[in-house]
Design a protein around this motif. Structure first.
Motif: not given
Length: 59
Positions: A41-53
């Motif tokens: 749950e901690t990992r799912l709620q952590a902010p995620h940066v999407l890679p740029r194309q």
């Protein structure tokens, strides 16, 4: 995602399961199962940066 912690009905020596939708993961005890859920749950709620194309290289 539905997450459920429950006693296991299998006889593999594992006593607890974490069910993630259709996937069941076995654990030796309830404490290990709940620790897994907490970490997940901690990992799912952590902010995620999407890679740029990256544009394709010109040849």
């Amino acid at each position: 995602m539905k997450i459920l912690v429950r006693p296991s009905s299998s006889s593999k020596g594992k006593c607890w399961q974490v069910c993630l939708d259709q996937l069941a993961v076995d654990f030796r005890n309830e404490q290990e199962a709940r620790l897994f859920v907490s970490t997940l749950e901690t990992r799912l709620q952590a902010p995620h940066v999407l890679p740029r194309q990256i544009p394709p290289l010109a040849s």
